[in-house]
Design a protein around this motif. Structure first.
Motif, PDB file in Angstrom:
ATOM      1  N   HIS A  71      -7.399  -2.330  -5.772  1.00 25.20           N
ATOM      2  CA  HIS A  71      -8.647  -2.516  -5.207  1.00 25.20           C
ATOM      3  C   HIS A  71      -9.020  -1.225  -4.308  1.00 25.20           C
ATOM      4  O   HIS A  71      -8.295  -1.013  -3.479  1.00 25.20           O
ATOM      5  CB  HIS A  71      -8.637  -3.633  -4.289  1.00 25.20           C
ATOM      6  CG  HIS A  71     -10.244  -4.283  -3.797  1.00 25.20           C
ATOM      7  ND1 HIS A  71     -11.005  -3.331  -3.106  1.00 25.20           N
ATOM      8  CD2 HIS A  71     -10.589  -5.433  -4.060  1.00 25.20           C
ATOM      9  CE1 HIS A  71     -12.054  -3.942  -2.822  1.00 25.20           C
ATOM     10  NE2 HIS A  71     -12.119  -5.279  -3.222  1.00 25.20           N
ATOM     11  N   PRO A  72     -10.285  -0.742  -4.716  1.00 25.41           N
ATOM     12  CA  PRO A  72     -10.197   0.899  -4.041  1.00 25.41           C
ATOM     13  C   PRO A  72     -10.365   0.583  -2.230  1.00 25.41           C
ATOM     14  O   PRO A  72      -9.776   1.647  -1.572  1.00 25.41           O
ATOM     15  CB  PRO A  72     -11.542   0.988  -4.478  1.00 25.41           C
ATOM     16  CG  PRO A  72     -11.841   0.269  -5.824  1.00 25.41           C
ATOM     17  CD  PRO A  72     -11.048  -1.137  -5.518  1.00 25.41           C
ATOM     18  N   ALA A  73     -10.877  -0.353  -1.957  1.00 24.17           N
ATOM     19  CA  ALA A  73     -11.179  -0.812  -0.485  1.00 24.17           C
ATOM     20  C   ALA A  73      -9.507  -0.522   0.116  1.00 24.17           C
ATOM     21  O   ALA A  73      -9.490  -0.632   1.427  1.00 24.17           O
ATOM     22  CB  ALA A  73     -11.960  -1.841   0.048  1.00 24.17           C
ATOM     23  N   PHE A  74      -8.685  -1.239  -0.583  1.00 27.23           N
ATOM     24  CA  PHE A  74      -7.206  -1.140   0.195  1.00 27.23           C
ATOM     25  C   PHE A  74      -6.914   0.029   0.920  1.00 27.23           C
ATOM     26  O   PHE A  74      -5.978   0.027   1.585  1.00 27.23           O
ATOM     27  CB  PHE A  74      -6.336  -1.838  -0.771  1.00 27.23           C
ATOM     28  CG  PHE A  74      -6.789  -3.476  -0.946  1.00 27.23           C
ATOM     29  CD1 PHE A  74      -7.763  -3.967  -0.566  1.00 27.23           C
ATOM     30  CD2 PHE A  74      -5.750  -4.279  -1.848  1.00 27.23           C
ATOM     31  CE1 PHE A  74      -8.007  -5.359  -0.931  1.00 27.23           C
ATOM     32  CE2 PHE A  74      -5.888  -5.571  -2.034  1.00 27.23           C
ATOM     33  CZ  PHE A  74      -7.003  -6.245  -1.637  1.00 27.23           C
ATOM     34  N   TRP A 101       0.955  -1.187  -0.124  1.00 29.19           N
ATOM     35  CA  TRP A 101       0.117   0.014   0.005  1.00 29.19           C
ATOM     36  C   TRP A 101       0.985   1.280   0.010  1.00 29.19           C
ATOM     37  O   TRP A 101       0.597   2.256  -0.438  1.00 29.19           O
ATOM     38  CB  TRP A 101      -0.849  -0.194   1.259  1.00 29.19           C
ATOM     39  CG  TRP A 101      -1.645   1.206   1.587  1.00 29.19           C
ATOM     40  CD1 TRP A 101      -2.753   1.585   1.164  1.00 29.19           C
ATOM     41  CD2 TRP A 101      -1.222   2.234   2.442  1.00 29.19           C
ATOM     42  NE1 TRP A 101      -3.046   2.749   1.649  1.00 29.19           N
ATOM     43  CE2 TRP A 101      -2.125   3.261   2.285  1.00 29.19           C
ATOM     44  CE3 TRP A 101      -0.028   2.573   3.059  1.00 29.19           C
ATOM     45  CZ2 TRP A 101      -2.282   4.478   3.173  1.00 29.19           C
ATOM     46  CZ3 TRP A 101       0.009   3.729   3.607  1.00 29.19           C
ATOM     47  CH2 TRP A 101      -0.937   4.815   3.523  1.00 29.19           C
ATOM     48  N   PHE A 102       1.869   1.220   0.709  1.00 30.34           N
ATOM     49  CA  PHE A 102       2.854   2.433   0.841  1.00 30.34           C
ATOM     50  C   PHE A 102       3.423   2.808  -0.621  1.00 30.34           C
ATOM     51  O   PHE A 102       3.317   4.058  -0.945  1.00 30.34           O
ATOM     52  CB  PHE A 102       4.044   2.101   1.813  1.00 30.34           C
ATOM     53  CG  PHE A 102       4.836   3.196   2.194  1.00 30.34           C
ATOM     54  CD1 PHE A 102       4.600   3.719   3.409  1.00 30.34           C
ATOM     55  CD2 PHE A 102       5.905   3.835   1.319  1.00 30.34           C
ATOM     56  CE1 PHE A 102       5.314   4.837   3.689  1.00 30.34           C
ATOM     57  CE2 PHE A 102       6.548   4.803   1.620  1.00 30.34           C
ATOM     58  CZ  PHE A 102       6.468   5.501   2.734  1.00 30.34           C
ATOM     59  N   PHE A 103       3.742   1.758  -1.297  1.00 28.35           N
ATOM     60  CA  PHE A 103       4.280   2.076  -2.595  1.00 28.35           C
ATOM     61  C   PHE A 103       3.066   2.416  -3.577  1.00 28.35           C
ATOM     62  O   PHE A 103       3.380   3.358  -4.416  1.00 28.35           O
ATOM     63  CB  PHE A 103       5.041   0.750  -3.167  1.00 28.35           C
ATOM     64  CG  PHE A 103       6.111   0.528  -2.862  1.00 28.35           C
ATOM     65  CD1 PHE A 103       7.476   1.400  -2.661  1.00 28.35           C
ATOM     66  CD2 PHE A 103       6.667  -0.437  -1.872  1.00 28.35           C
ATOM     67  CE1 PHE A 103       8.695   1.327  -2.327  1.00 28.35           C
ATOM     68  CE2 PHE A 103       7.689  -0.777  -1.262  1.00 28.35           C
ATOM     69  CZ  PHE A 103       8.889   0.114  -1.548  1.00 28.35           C
ATOM     70  N   GLU A 104       2.062   1.548  -3.432  1.00 28.79           N
ATOM     71  CA  GLU A 104       0.824   2.081  -4.298  1.00 28.79           C
ATOM     72  C   GLU A 104       0.345   3.536  -4.253  1.00 28.79           C
ATOM     73  O   GLU A 104       0.317   4.405  -4.912  1.00 28.79           O
ATOM     74  CB  GLU A 104      -0.263   1.207  -4.137  1.00 28.79           C
ATOM     75  CG  GLU A 104      -1.334   1.321  -5.252  1.00 28.79           C
ATOM     76  CD  GLU A 104      -2.530   0.389  -4.885  1.00 28.79           C
ATOM     77  OE1 GLU A 104      -2.859   0.214  -3.464  1.00 28.79           O
ATOM     78  OE2 GLU A 104      -3.174  -0.070  -5.682  1.00 28.79           O
ATOM     79  N   THR A 105       0.353   4.007  -2.958  1.00 34.81           N
ATOM     80  CA  THR A 105      -0.220   5.184  -2.486  1.00 34.81           C
ATOM     81  C   THR A 105       0.888   6.507  -2.421  1.00 34.81           C
ATOM     82  O   THR A 105       0.566   7.575  -3.020  1.00 34.81           O
ATOM     83  CB  THR A 105      -0.655   5.357  -0.880  1.00 34.81           C
ATOM     84  OG1 THR A 105      -1.434   4.218  -0.798  1.00 34.81           O
ATOM     85  CG2 THR A 105      -1.384   6.478  -0.273  1.00 34.81           C
ATOM     86  N   PHE A 106       2.143   6.030  -2.058  1.00 37.10           N
ATOM     87  CA  PHE A 106       3.020   7.472  -2.036  1.00 37.10           C
ATOM     88  C   PHE A 106       3.880   7.337  -3.186  1.00 37.10           C
ATOM     89  O   PHE A 106       4.533   8.320  -3.621  1.00 37.10           O
ATOM     90  CB  PHE A 106       3.710   7.188  -0.685  1.00 37.10           C
ATOM     91  CG  PHE A 106       3.017   7.713   0.455  1.00 37.10           C
ATOM     92  CD1 PHE A 106       2.426   8.700   0.692  1.00 37.10           C
ATOM     93  CD2 PHE A 106       3.260   6.706   1.365  1.00 37.10           C
ATOM     94  CE1 PHE A 106       1.535   9.113   1.831  1.00 37.10           C
ATOM     95  CE2 PHE A 106       2.378   6.718   2.815  1.00 37.10           C
ATOM     96  CZ  PHE A 106       1.564   7.985   2.853  1.00 37.10           C
ATOM     97  N   VAL A 107       3.982   6.266  -3.884  1.00 38.07           N
ATOM     98  CA  VAL A 107       4.737   6.332  -5.336  1.00 38.07           C
ATOM     99  C   VAL A 107       3.830   6.304  -6.660  1.00 38.07           C
ATOM    100  O   VAL A 107       3.831   7.121  -7.439  1.00 38.07           O
ATOM    101  CB  VAL A 107       5.691   5.281  -5.334  1.00 38.07           C
ATOM    102  CG1 VAL A 107       6.660   5.187  -6.453  1.00 38.07           C
ATOM    103  CG2 VAL A 107       6.657   5.231  -3.920  1.00 38.07           C
ATOM    104  N   LEU A 138     -15.450  -4.849   3.675  1.00 42.78           N
ATOM    105  CA  LEU A 138     -15.850  -5.527   2.071  1.00 42.78           C
ATOM    106  C   LEU A 138     -17.384  -6.101   2.531  1.00 42.78           C
ATOM    107  O   LEU A 138     -17.972  -6.357   1.586  1.00 42.78           O
ATOM    108  CB  LEU A 138     -14.769  -6.293   1.898  1.00 42.78           C
ATOM    109  CG  LEU A 138     -13.462  -5.638   1.784  1.00 42.78           C
ATOM    110  CD1 LEU A 138     -12.401  -6.762   1.246  1.00 42.78           C
ATOM    111  CD2 LEU A 138     -13.312  -4.357   1.003  1.00 42.78           C
ATOM    112  N   ALA A 139     -17.757  -6.257   3.776  1.00 42.53           N
ATOM    113  CA  ALA A 139     -19.089  -7.109   3.722  1.00 42.53           C
ATOM    114  C   ALA A 139     -19.084  -8.352   2.784  1.00 42.53           C
ATOM    115  O   ALA A 139     -20.295  -8.603   2.046  1.00 42.53           O
ATOM    116  CB  ALA A 139     -20.373  -6.127   3.300  1.00 42.53           C
ATOM    117  N   PRO A 140     -18.186  -9.295   3.064  1.00 37.94           N
ATOM    118  CA  PRO A 140     -18.291 -10.449   2.157  1.00 37.94           C
ATOM    119  C   PRO A 140     -19.507 -11.398   2.417  1.00 37.94           C
ATOM    120  O   PRO A 140     -19.883 -11.420   3.559  1.00 37.94           O
ATOM    121  CB  PRO A 140     -16.851 -10.978   2.443  1.00 37.94           C
ATOM    122  CG  PRO A 140     -16.611 -10.566   3.860  1.00 37.94           C
ATOM    123  CD  PRO A 140     -17.103  -9.184   3.856  1.00 37.94           C
ATOM    124  N   ALA A 141     -20.009 -12.231   1.237  1.00 38.69           N
ATOM    125  CA  ALA A 141     -20.854 -13.127   1.690  1.00 38.69           C
ATOM    126  C   ALA A 141     -20.358 -14.721   2.211  1.00 38.69           C
ATOM    127  O   ALA A 141     -19.288 -15.163   1.482  1.00 38.69           O
ATOM    128  CB  ALA A 141     -21.610 -13.301   0.359  1.00 38.69           C
TER     129      ALA A 141
END
Lengths: 416, 416, 416, 416
Positions: free
Chosen positions: A78-81, A60-66, D166-169
């Motif tokens: 995945h948006p929820a991540f 997440w750190f790389f995805e978000t900040f880089v 994520l409210a998984p089923a």
């Protein structure tokens, strides 16, 4: 998983930063390799995180900040991540509650590994196009960050396994016991010195700026306190005598009912055993005592007629002490080797505070260090679980006084 | 109660120490005079103590540490008081639990006053026979100790009364509002200095030894932050913006639901009112902000583009700042006067730690200071509730970061 | 305070209700008479209330529910008292938090006594003008309410004094020990019965309506369990053997570390002592065991091969058992006499629930009983602290299973 | 896993008990089939248990209570499992702490499945040799016990998944919505009746003995309260009006900040959604309201001008009501189907207490029911998650008043 060394591969050589990236990311996976999906999912206490969370959060750190600010046409895996794997960055938005990280059974471990693989591929694509200095610095920060989580991954899984009455082992390789080193004292004369990071290599913002300090003179022990030495304090009834303890430490001992360090237990055949990443083992007398709180470190030092060093004393002595934080990688048989002499985080009496002139970075990454500068104590050195090459003499680790699930011990100091 | 100045009295003049003794002890009674037996009995939270307990404990200090070892044929006033009024001295034996001090309705206030009178008479008898230096030092420590409790008596009764929805006043005398002083900055150049107590007067062990420090250079404000300045932070939404706060401070704000300092409340007619020892009052803009925690002080400073000073910076600047901790007694209209400019304890960014070479006294009095040196922050200055003559520039007050029932405020500092 | 019987008084005779009013109100003052203002102010735990609060709240009840709707030109004694002394009536508006009743040092005891005197005078004026039936019923409810608080006043002050290591006495009169009564069993045949209040006298709404119940047949002991009998359970290790306890009871024992009833302590000379309203006393073997929780009552009964009675069994047996709740007032030497045989609240196995057809009164007084009908157990009988004439066989007292600061004991039952 | 129906198998037919055994054990595995090892490992709150623990504990029950005393040459599958998977049987020895069941990542799910397979094989061998009546009764108890855990497995995994943002089923099959049934009232005349289990089939000890009760007459609704009806209470502000609530219920609402049943959330498009085993769904108005606490059930009933039935009323009405607890298995599309009309546990106002003459079994299995008979309320009926054939009209389910993670709803009653 990247496997650049496979026979027959004809891929072009990676640039140094891309190589570092691949190497550090691979090391995280190697640490998780001995664990089941169940091991990786559970959170044993609010202070610890699941292994799966570490694997995801560092990604997440790389995805978000880089990636997000630098990758053209960025779209999240995945948006929820964004919320699920944000640790504490208020500037990034909402966060899943820390104490509930272990409730996330989905995504499962495999989906998190897929997340890592996708982000790694996109990061390598980004790094393949000559990155500018600012981007390089961000990637370097992300790698240092991941290395910090590698150590946490080990201490957190150790805590989880320690809660299991079956005392399962993380790894079967048992460390070899070294002969005890004699304890000597190193004299530090009074005088004006400088501490803080200097030079070209990487440092966290909390190691800066380099600045003057005045030492009033002291002596430091040439090695950390050993299990045998600490056991003498335990066996002498030190945990039942208020006079050695800080008032708050004494409350802590009473409340938790402590009679010895957290992972010690009385062995069936007498003496002490210790829970380790290799399961339950007889206590090894020559090894540094480990997994003690600041309160225990302080009480032991007082009992021994000494005190904890300040972080300035420690840093000034480091070049003379040789080893701490500078053991050659070759000395490590396994990332989960238990503490070897000279290989333990050492509590200092210094509260974690900003250096004079300290300025955190702009934006959310500025939350990395500065906002934790209260009610924590600085630890110096490095441990058997610190990734090779990660630490340096100016490195400032920090934890609250009651924390003992890290590889924490102490070195004695005394006034001249 | 001693009344040496009564007309017609022909008693011989007391020696200076005996005079100090009589004067300090009388001051405690004067502080309790406006209170009922019920006011003196109740404990409003574990951190605070009943007024009756303060009156008894300070007496216990003299009985236990002075009379018991020095009075021939010593017998205690009441054997149970040894436990009942022991605060935290493990070396003296058992203690009544701190959180249950308010459950002691018997002895009643009158019996505690009798206790004081008897111990006072015995102390005066002891002091009438030329005391040696060691005994004098113990008596002096007991008087300084009682003065510390005089300030606590006021802050504790203020907290109790603040819990009463009727907002009763401790005293009716309302303080006069002073005109605001302009805020200027005082420059402290980088260089080697010394801090710690020097000279012949009394000092607590935690002010010793005097030792070298290196300052990296900074500027300090010439007066503490005022209510008006702090209100600007509150009104700008500072309590709802995480970016100003230490992580632990933000948790503290959220958990307690704080929107302003503890004793502030929104006034019916708009603006802010503040609970004071004179009841509920309109907030006085020129007065220093008071009753804020370390977290609030730190957040305000960050919001204002500054920081908290270290205790070394504060102490080195003290002679140049003039007033702090040195306001003439004549300036105080009443011991319960609310904070006046320059009259507030100032949070520093320094964690409470031993000075290099610190050595606590032998025996139970050695527990006075040293065992509290963890997870507390140093406050410098002195407050409107500090007894005249009690504080000095080297004086180190200390409280946990979340404490706000003391007269605590802040002074800004900034790097050069 | 009203003193209508004073020699020389020529006041007209009071009507019966006015006489009852005067008598009940006087009794509350008599119970508080041995106590200091400090004793009356402090709250020892959230379940208990300060004596001063009892004195004020019972007055508030008359002021709020009788004077306010019936007195022409009503004005409150003090507007803030409406909130300060409201116990739990949501329909009346805001309430001061229950756990903070002990923080109210002002109004002081004297002001509360003034409050009582003023309300009493106004009530007598109201009662002098022939009150209608509805008003009479409200006044009667207020008097019964005050009598309930008289018992609570005694149990609450007992708890407060028990927290004082000096073990002070509420009253000096020591009770005479009665010879032990033999325990016999009274047979209740199976069959259809009726329970609930019948007849013209006062009853609380929770005793109504009278309704049919079917008993399956059982035997009840002719007296409550004695201290000597309960001690046999204690001495046999009953508090360390899980098999006697409800699961929740066992958790309760472990968590509180109980080894005997709350007010028992091991005597220095061996055996057991008990804290009483007369101070610490040797345990009196023939007296009923008292101050035990539902868990302890249930565990003892199981250990003894019996069980607790249901409230229906108890009520059906009451006429045959003679004494419970019906001891003649003359038998009581002092309102604070400790439990005498037949003089203890007896836990039943019946959860506190509405009788079939139960309907609470309209308005705020409807909150008196009904809203507490969950997770509480019914106690039957009456205690040495119950005001003479207050209880009756259909009377339903109720407390949570863990409560033990009331005069609570048990009577054994067994199936046929 | 047993697969007796496989084509080509020529195994001899199992005896009826052995068939039941195989069928019940298979059903547990079927319920776990949609879940990952991570899903099965985690514990979302102390009240709930991991699925893996359910699978192991039900196996432990057979191993401990059936195999150990009856199998020649018994040896445990793993000695540590005796402690690890003991739920609450003090008579069996130590137990792993309930709140730490989720920390057991090892044994992993596969090892627990191996444990099940081995115990199943040994059980079948034991059952193949004509078991005597006592052994048959123990096996039957073990199967009923396993069926209870099948329902808990579903409610516990539902709770775990509900904690995931994520409210998984759990399962994708969505239930069909039935048309709403009209609500009518069924009259129960006053009179003497009998309740409790009668006849030859299995019953738990808490359903015995059958005994007389007297009903005072009432009416019961012909179906449980629906989501639409309950929503009217929610939308009318019922959760913000103290007058509908038991005092303890009101505290519960305030403390948890509840504004609707636990699994309801406001839908983005307005109205309400509900978390289900099929993920987040629009609230289905005709279905019975579910996952409400006793407090909520009681408050709704009061708001609706009715009350909860007693368990005796419920049981006497059951034959007339038709469905509850007796829906044909064919009506169930899936074990995880959400509540369908007539398919919900119904809170009664009866506290869980022993029937007259109740006697638990000797030995550790006697701890099955009796020791929980305090501070719990009886639920009658059965739910969509109850295994087909498991419940009956005399069946007594029980939970604390605040529990709402079970499939709990209510049926209205009212006095004649």
């Amino acid at each position: 998983m990247l496997r650049p060394d496979e026979p027959g591969a004809t891929r072009p050589a990676l640039a140094p930063l891309a190589q570092s990236y691949a190497s550090v990311r691979r090391a995280s996976l190697a640490l998780a390799a001995p664990l089941s999906a169940e091991d990786c999912c559970v959170q044993s206490m609010p202070d610890a995180s699941p292994v799966k969370w570490h694997l995801a959060h560092t990604t997440w750190f790389f995805e978000t900040f880089v990636l997000e600010p630098h990758e053209p046409g960025f779209a999240p895996f995945h948006p929820a991540f964004r919320v699920l794997f944000n640790s504490y960055y208020q500037g990034v938005g909402a966060r899943h509650p820390r104490a509930e990280r272990g409730l996330i059974t989905r995504p499962g471990l495999q989906q998190v590994l897929d997340y890592r693989a996708q982000v790694d591929a996109r990061m390598q694509a980004l790094l393949a196009v000559a990155p500018d200095a600012k981007l390089q610095a961000l990637v370097e920060l992300g790698l240092q960050h991941e290395q910090q989580h590698q150590e946490l991954l080990l201490t957190d899984i150790k805590h989880l396994l320690s809660c299991n009455p079956l005392a399962p082992a993380y790894a079967e390789v048992a460390p070899a016991e070294s002969p005890p080193a004699p304890l000597r004292w190193l004299r530090l004369e009074a005088g004006l010195r400088e501490i803080g990071h200097a030079g070209a290599g990487f440092a966290f913002d909390n190691e800066l700026p380099r600045h003057g300090v005045y030492l009033n003179g002291c002596e430091l022990a040439t090695r950390p306190v050993s299990n045998a030495e600490y056991q003498a304090f335990v066996d002498a009834g030190g945990y039942a005598q208020a006079e050695h303890w800080l008032a708050e430490g004494w409350d802590w001992v009473q409340k938790l009912g402590r009679e010895a360090p957290q992972y010690w237990q009385r062995a069936a055949q007498g003496g002490w055993a210790e829970f380790t990443l290799h399961g339950l083992q007889a206590l090894q007398p020559a090894q540094p005592v480990v997994h003690i709180s600041y309160y225990e470190a302080d009480a032991y030092a007082r009992w021994a007629g000494a005190r904890l060093p300040t972080e300035a004393e420690w840093e000034c002595a480091a070049p003379l002490l040789g080893a701490p934080g500078q053991a050659a990688p070759a000395q490590r048989l396994h990332p989960a080797a238990q503490a070897a002499p000279g290989e333990v985080w050492e509590w200092t009496q210094s509260s974690y505070a900003p250096y004079p002139g300290f300025a955190p970075a702009a934006g959310a990454v500025g939350e990395y260090n500065g906002k934790f500068m209260v009610n924590q104590y600085v630890l110096r050195g490095g441990s058997c679980a610190s990734p090779p090459g990660h630490v340096r003499p100016s490195y400032r680790n920090f934890f609250p006084a009651g924390a003992c699930w890290q590889f924490t011990g102490l070195r004695l100091a005394r006034d001249l």
